[in-house]
Design an enzyme around this catalytic site. Structure first.
Site, PDB file in Angstrom:
ATOM      1  N   LYS A   1       1.089  -0.032  15.238  1.00 22.58           N
ATOM      2  CA  LYS A   1       2.514  -0.031  15.572  1.00 22.58           C
ATOM      3  C   LYS A   1       2.940  -1.214  16.442  1.00 22.58           C
ATOM      4  CE  LYS A   1       3.875   3.315  13.204  1.00 22.58           C
ATOM      5  NZ  LYS A   1       4.018   2.609  11.926  1.00 22.58           N
TER       6      LYS A   1
ATOM      7  N   TYR B   1       3.884   7.148  10.218  1.00 23.49           N
ATOM      8  CA  TYR B   1       3.026   6.013   9.847  1.00 23.49           C
ATOM      9  C   TYR B   1       3.847   4.878   9.233  1.00 23.49           C
ATOM     10  CZ  TYR B   1      -1.171   3.575   8.219  1.00 23.49           C
ATOM     11  OH  TYR B   1      -2.160   2.641   8.011  1.00 23.49           O
TER      12      TYR B   1
ATOM     13  N   PRO C   1      -4.291   0.274  18.828  1.00 23.62           N
ATOM     14  CA  PRO C   1      -4.065  -0.242  17.468  1.00 23.62           C
ATOM     15  C   PRO C   1      -4.082   0.814  16.357  1.00 23.62           C
ATOM     16  CG  PRO C   1      -6.268  -0.805  18.232  1.00 23.62           C
ATOM     17  CD  PRO C   1      -5.562  -0.192  19.401  1.00 23.62           C
TER      18      PRO C   1
ATOM     19  N   HIS D   1       0.843  -1.198   0.000  1.00 21.77           N
ATOM     20  CA  HIS D   1       0.000   0.000   0.000  1.00 21.77           C
ATOM     21  C   HIS D   1       0.877   1.246   0.000  1.00 21.77           C
ATOM     22  CE1 HIS D   1      -4.050  -1.777   1.582  1.00 21.77           C
ATOM     23  NE2 HIS D   1      -3.537  -2.458   0.583  1.00 21.77           N
TER      24      HIS D   1
HETATM   25  C1  PHB Z   1      -5.773  -4.297  10.740  1.00 22.21           C
HETATM   26  O1  PHB Z   1      -6.181  -5.102  11.590  1.00 22.21           O
HETATM   27  O2  PHB Z   1      -5.717  -4.599   9.550  1.00 22.21           O
HETATM   28  C2  PHB Z   1      -5.341  -2.936  11.149  1.00 22.21           C
HETATM   29  C3  PHB Z   1      -5.457  -2.527  12.471  1.00 22.21           C
HETATM   30  C4  PHB Z   1      -5.062  -1.249  12.826  1.00 22.21           C
HETATM   31  C5  PHB Z   1      -4.555  -0.388  11.864  1.00 22.21           C
HETATM   32  C6  PHB Z   1      -4.435  -0.806  10.550  1.00 22.21           C
HETATM   33  C7  PHB Z   1      -4.816  -2.078  10.205  1.00 22.21           C
HETATM   34  O3  PHB Z   1      -4.183   0.859  12.193  1.00 22.21           O
END
Ligand code: PHB
Ligand code: APR
Length: 390
Positions: free
Chosen positions: A297, A384, A293, A73
């Site tokens: 990270k 990020y 989440p 991505h």
């Molecule tokens: C995911 O579970 O795919 C996920 C969780 C938190 C994020 C990004 C992706 O910030």
């Protein structure tokens, strides 16, 4: 009695990755895991990898399927106040992210580990650490009904937030810092194509929402919920209605829905324990720190800890110098606090905390600034994708 160089507690991503990297550098280890292999491999967690994490998995010999099946991505979308704005991570920060489920990653690590002949004792119970403040660390455990002991040079505590390693440190030698957020994330996994090619983080007056994915046919979606919500409170139709209500109209109308194949609620917390070294015991990954989440990270920080500890151990066994190992805690914590700050900030920016209209208008103003100002977009992007290693 088993003799090894490094005893590793926990066979999550941290423990398996560390053991694998050590093995490839001629350093022996034994991994003690309280759960079964199938239990460990079934845990569903965020699956968004920084470039440094991908490189480390490749160095561990567990990157082959990830390279093939991982989704690269180059950007991420922010939705707020009825608009959607893309942040071009690749153009701004020079790196993309890789979407790859943590369940798949744990399987790949387990397979690579088994192929190299590494030892993981699954269902090892009553693990007890001793002697790490001196020169002869030992780890006692029960496996298949027999009490046994590992004698080692070092112990790596890779046993997660609820593990025994951090709990074995005398209270006076450890400091902890914590923030519990007043909401949780309700996550749903469904066999439907993702609503967009990239991730969408949505700030909405009804609460935060995230559209993520595991593949082009499997979506992972989240909505902010209250800390007391139960999974039973959320039928599939209630979930889809709520997710649609929090997304910009174009996405809401386009979204394909279907039966959930997994549904769970996770609380949000920031937590850091300092230091991360106690004599011959090192804390690694979730054993030492938890991030909310938002920004995913957790796994990347765990991998960064593993990288620093493994570099220190390789240096120690090659040159006899303890310098790098001595720097482990400070180096790891510097990165941990950077990621803790980013995850806290991104969480604070995107979630609904109260009915306070002033706070909500400030969030929108900050998001406008974030997407309009090249400096602010850049700052977001570099955090990020993962700050560079010192
Ligand atoms: C995911 O579970 O795919 C996920 C969780 C938190 C994020 C990004 C992706 O910030
Ligand atoms: N004895 C042996 N094993 C234990 C013990 C114990 N007393 N306590 C916990 N464990 C095991 C758990 O069963 C688990 O398999 O330690 C492992 C810890 O794994 P994780 O919790 O996945 O932690 P870590 O390997 O550091 O992975 C960090 O996982 O939680 C996510 O966001 C986090 O993605 C990040 C990653």
């Amino acid at each position: 009695m088993i003799r090894t160089q490094v005893a590793i507690i926990g066979a999550g991503p941290s423990g398996l990755l560390l053991s694998q990297l050590l093995q490839r550098n001629g350093i022996s280890s034994v991994v003690l895991e309280q759960r079964s292999r199938s239990y460990v491999e079934a845990r569903i967690r965020a699956g968004l990898l920084e470039r440094g994490t991908v490189e480390l998995l490749e160095a561990a010999g567990a990157g082959e399927r990830l390279r093939r099946e991982g989704l690269v991505h180059d950007g991420v979308e922010l939705a707020f106040a009825g608009r959607v704005q893309r942040i071009d991570l690749k153009a701004l920060a020079g790196h993309a992210m890789t979407v790859y489920g943590q369940t798949e990653l744990t399987k790949d690590l387990g397979d690579a580990h088994a192929a190299l002949g590494g030892t993981v004792l699954y269902e090892a119970t009553d693990v007890a650490l001793d002697g790490f403040e001196g020169t002869h660390p030992r780890v006692a455990f029960t496996h298949q009904g027999v009490r046994d002991e590992v004698e080692c040079d070092f112990i790596a505590g890779c046993d997660g937030f609820h593990g025994i390693s951090r709990a074995s440190v005398p209270a006076g030698s450890i400091q902890t810092h914590e923030r519990v957020y007043p909401f949780g994330w309700l996550g749903v996994l469904a066999e439907v194509p993702p609503v967009s090619n990239e991730l969408i983080y949505a700030n909405h007056a009804r609460g935060f929402a995230l559209c993520s994915m595991r593949s082009m046919t499997r979506s992972r979606y989240y909505v902010q919920c209250t800390p007391v919500d139960k999974v039973e409170d959320w039928s599939d139709s209630r979930f889809w209605d709520e997710l649609r209500a929090r997304l910009p109209a174009g996405y809401a109308s386009r979204m394909v829905t279907g039966p959930s194949i997994e549904k769970s609620i996770a609380p949000l917390r920031s937590f850091v324990a300092e230091p991360m070294r106690f004599g011959r015991l090192f804390l690694v990954g979730d054993a030492a720190h938890i991030v909310p989440p938002t920004g995913a990270k957790g796994l990347n920080l765990a991998a960064a800890d593993v990288r620093m500890l493994y570099e220190g151990l390789v240096d120690y066994y090659r040159s006899g110098s303890g310098t790098l190992l001595g720097e482990y805690s400070a180096r790891a914590l510097a990165r941990v606090w950077e990621a803790t700050r980013f995850s806290w900030w991104f969480t604070t920016l995107m979630h609904r905390f109260s009915d306070d209209s002033f706070a909500q208008r400030l969030q929108v103003a900050e998001l406008e600034y974030l997407v309009e100002s090249p400096a602010a977009s850049w700052s977001f992007a570099e955090n990020y994708v993962g700050l560079p290693f010192a």
